[in-house]
Design a protein around this motif. Sequence first.
Motif, PDB file in Angstrom:
ATOM      1  N   GLU A   6     -11.271   9.856   1.038  1.00 30.29           N
ATOM      2  CA  GLU A   6     -12.253  10.043  -0.023  1.00 30.29           C
ATOM      3  C   GLU A   6     -13.588  10.486   0.548  1.00 30.29           C
ATOM      4  O   GLU A   6     -14.269  11.342   0.000  1.00 30.29           O
ATOM      5  CB  GLU A   6     -12.445   8.735  -0.811  1.00 30.29           C
ATOM      6  N   GLY A  40      -7.096   5.585   2.966  1.00 31.88           N
ATOM      7  CA  GLY A  40      -7.444   6.130   1.670  1.00 31.88           C
ATOM      8  C   GLY A  40      -8.947   6.282   1.522  1.00 31.88           C
ATOM      9  O   GLY A  40      -9.435   7.271   0.993  1.00 31.88           O
ATOM     10  N   GLN A  41      -9.692   5.332   2.023  1.00 35.53           N
ATOM     11  CA  GLN A  41     -11.144   5.409   1.948  1.00 35.53           C
ATOM     12  C   GLN A  41     -11.665   6.552   2.807  1.00 35.53           C
ATOM     13  O   GLN A  41     -12.608   7.256   2.450  1.00 35.53           O
ATOM     14  CB  GLN A  41     -11.754   4.073   2.399  1.00 35.53           C
ATOM     15  N   CYS A  89       0.847  -1.192   0.000  1.00 30.81           N
ATOM     16  CA  CYS A  89       0.000   0.000   0.000  1.00 30.81           C
ATOM     17  C   CYS A  89       0.877   1.234   0.000  1.00 30.81           C
ATOM     18  O   CYS A  89       1.702   1.434   0.912  1.00 30.81           O
ATOM     19  CB  CYS A  89      -0.930  -0.008   1.223  1.00 30.81           C
ATOM     20  N   TRP A 139      -3.505  -3.696  -0.368  1.00 31.17           N
ATOM     21  CA  TRP A 139      -3.172  -2.819  -1.464  1.00 31.17           C
ATOM     22  C   TRP A 139      -3.769  -1.440  -1.213  1.00 31.17           C
ATOM     23  O   TRP A 139      -4.594  -1.245  -0.320  1.00 31.17           O
ATOM     24  CB  TRP A 139      -3.718  -3.370  -2.792  1.00 31.17           C
ATOM     25  N   ALA A 140      -3.371  -0.478  -1.987  1.00 31.96           N
ATOM     26  CA  ALA A 140      -3.817   0.904  -1.795  1.00 31.96           C
ATOM     27  C   ALA A 140      -5.330   1.033  -1.955  1.00 31.96           C
ATOM     28  O   ALA A 140      -5.971   1.823  -1.250  1.00 31.96           O
ATOM     29  CB  ALA A 140      -3.107   1.825  -2.789  1.00 31.96           C
ATOM     30  N   LYS A 141      -5.915   0.233  -2.874  1.00 30.45           N
ATOM     31  CA  LYS A 141      -7.350   0.342  -3.075  1.00 30.45           C
ATOM     32  C   LYS A 141      -8.150  -0.142  -1.868  1.00 30.45           C
ATOM     33  O   LYS A 141      -9.327   0.177  -1.711  1.00 30.45           O
ATOM     34  CB  LYS A 141      -7.748  -0.450  -4.320  1.00 30.45           C
ATOM     35  N   ASP A 142      -7.508  -0.935  -1.008  1.00 26.21           N
ATOM     36  CA  ASP A 142      -8.203  -1.444   0.189  1.00 26.21           C
ATOM     37  C   ASP A 142      -7.763  -0.716   1.459  1.00 26.21           C
ATOM     38  O   ASP A 142      -8.129  -1.137   2.577  1.00 26.21           O
ATOM     39  CB  ASP A 142      -7.925  -2.946   0.336  1.00 26.21           C
ATOM     40  N   CYS A 143      -6.966   0.323   1.300  1.00 29.77           N
ATOM     41  CA  CYS A 143      -6.433   1.014   2.496  1.00 29.77           C
ATOM     42  C   CYS A 143      -7.556   1.780   3.212  1.00 29.77           C
ATOM     43  O   CYS A 143      -8.237   2.598   2.582  1.00 29.77           O
ATOM     44  CB  CYS A 143      -5.305   1.974   2.081  1.00 29.77           C
TER      45      CYS A 143
END
Length: 239
Positions: free
Chosen positions: A233, A229-230, A213, A222-226
């Motif tokens: 957003e 990060g969520q 990540c 991974w970054a999409k599951d961080c």
Amino acid sequence: MHYEHAARVKRIEPPLSAEEARRFDEADNLFRGDLLSVLAESMLQVYMDMPTGKDMWDALEAKFGVADAGTELYKMEQLYDYKMVDDRSVVEQAHEIQMLAKELSNMECVLSDKFVAGGIIAKLPPTWSGFATSLKHRRQEFSVTDLIATHGVEENARAKDTRGKRVHDEGGSRANLVQRKNPHAAHKKKKTKNFIKPKATTFKKKSKEKGGCFVCGSNEHWAKDCPQGQAKEISKHGH
């Protein structure tokens, strides 16, 4: 058999002695007997009653001498009409013309050697027209024997050229046959001759153990599951 004189005269004049007359009559009887022995049976009655061998000989010569003249004319006609052909040996055909001329010579119709040689050249087949023309331009005279020998040399040379051409054609046919059996073989060979196989490219899969990540630097996701990060957003859109 020593009775040639019996075929030429009936009786030797002046009157012969008894011994000479006996010998002549003996020769004449032998001569007549020999002539009758070679005649066909159907002809015996016509000739056997003739008084002398000379009478018989003259009658036979008058009858069959005409046939000899006809034979001579027939041989002349054969010689005039003779035409060489391409599918037979020219040397062999030239010998046949030579033999016809010889038969005429035996019949007292003598043809000069120069004339016979010229006739052989004139009767060459169409495929020999160029060779015939070259012979006509030569200044020296040919004897029949020399001319036939020249024909033999030319015929052997032509046969050799024909064999060489046949071998060449057969070689080309075999090559074409191989090409037809595998028409792409030459193309494939030419195409692959300078072909360099590219090196295989390997792609290494990213391992989660080396910073999966890029948001939080965790190797657990991974970054999409961080989660961070969520969260960013959600706050960005006011939710």
